[in-house]
Scaffold this active site. Structure first.
Site: not given
Length: 263
Positions: A8, A39-40, A68, A151, A176, A178
């Site tokens: 991520d 996604e982040n 997200h 995820h 997801h 992290h």
């Protein structure tokens, strides 16, 4: 062939370390394909067309996303028009984006990438196991190399997916949380597996966010802005070697790149 999945990407620090380090990593590790969960990437939540283009220009071949995905409305045009970015395949059929992508690697082989969302401790979504079956049936049989980014929150959810798809895909790699897990392995059917490949971004943080802000809200219940942190920026990912003839994994290992070598 050799594939890297980058964990991520969080905010500007995560995007920066990818754009500055990836060319050297591709050469050092002799990578044929690079996939990134982004996604982040925009301020810690969501993805914009500008950052999408920046990551592709830096050498990322394909992008997966997660819960997200739609935080930024403007990404819908990219999801619908580009062929190297996927939505979670267990999202509704009418949701913007593609259920899978087939990308040609530098070595010439074609690789299918799939994103799925878990259900434990996550917002309600369709069954990821049923979605995986559906998508795999749609991928041409001659595309032997198939990578799944699962995820999900719970390690049990991820382990179940790894076992469910063992022998049918080249790798099931989790994102997801992290937080990198040390359970990388090749399952009996030849599928590389790891519960979570970690985070690319500031590790002097709480999952990429400023420690002081998260602590304040946790202890006092007073809302604060969970700004993206800035310290100890690292790129975390996992490299999988795959037999191109069979699609089975032959090796898996974690990698860490520190933006500041002192850390």
């Amino acid at each position: 062939m050799r594939i890297l999945l980058i964990g991520d990407i969080v905010g500007k620090p995560g995007v920066r370390v990818v754009t500055t380090a990836l060319a050297g990593l591709r050469q050092r590790e002799q990578l044929d394909l690079v996939i990134a969960n982004a996604e982040n990437a925009l301020d810690g939540s969501g993805l914009s067309p500008t950052i999408y283009k920046k990551l592709i220009a830096a050498g990322v071949d394909g992008i997966t996303l997660g819960d997200h995905i739609y935080r930024r409305n403007e990404i819908a045009s990219v999801l619908n028009s580009e062929s190297n970015i996927v939505k979670p395949a267990n999202y509704p059929a009418k949701a913007p984006g593609k259920n899978f992508a087939i990308i040609q690697a530098a070595s010439g082989e074609r690789v299918a990438i799939i994103s799925l969302l878990g259900r434990i401790f996550m917002k309600p979504v369709d069954c990821p196991f049923t979605a995986a079956d559906r998508v795999l049936s749609e991928i041409p049989a001659e595309v032997k190399i198939r990578l799944v980014d699962f995820h999900a929150e719970a390690t049990s959810d991820k382990q179940l997916m790894g076992r469910y798809l063992d022998g049918r895909v080249s790798a099931v790699l989790g994102t997801h949380t992290h937080v990198t897990t040390a359970d990388e392995q090749i399952l009996p059917g030849g599928t590389a597996f790891q519960c979570d490949i970690g985070m690319t971004g500031p590790h002097d943080s709480i999952l990429g966010r400023r420690i002081d802000r998260v602590l304040e809200t946790t202890i006092t219940f007073q809302p604060t802005q969970f700004d993206v942190a800035t310290g100890d920026v690292q790129l975390h990912g996992t490299i999988v070697d795959v037999d191109s003839a069979t699609g089975r994994a032959t090796a898996i290992r974690r990698i860490v790149f520190n933006e500041d070598p002192v850390n």
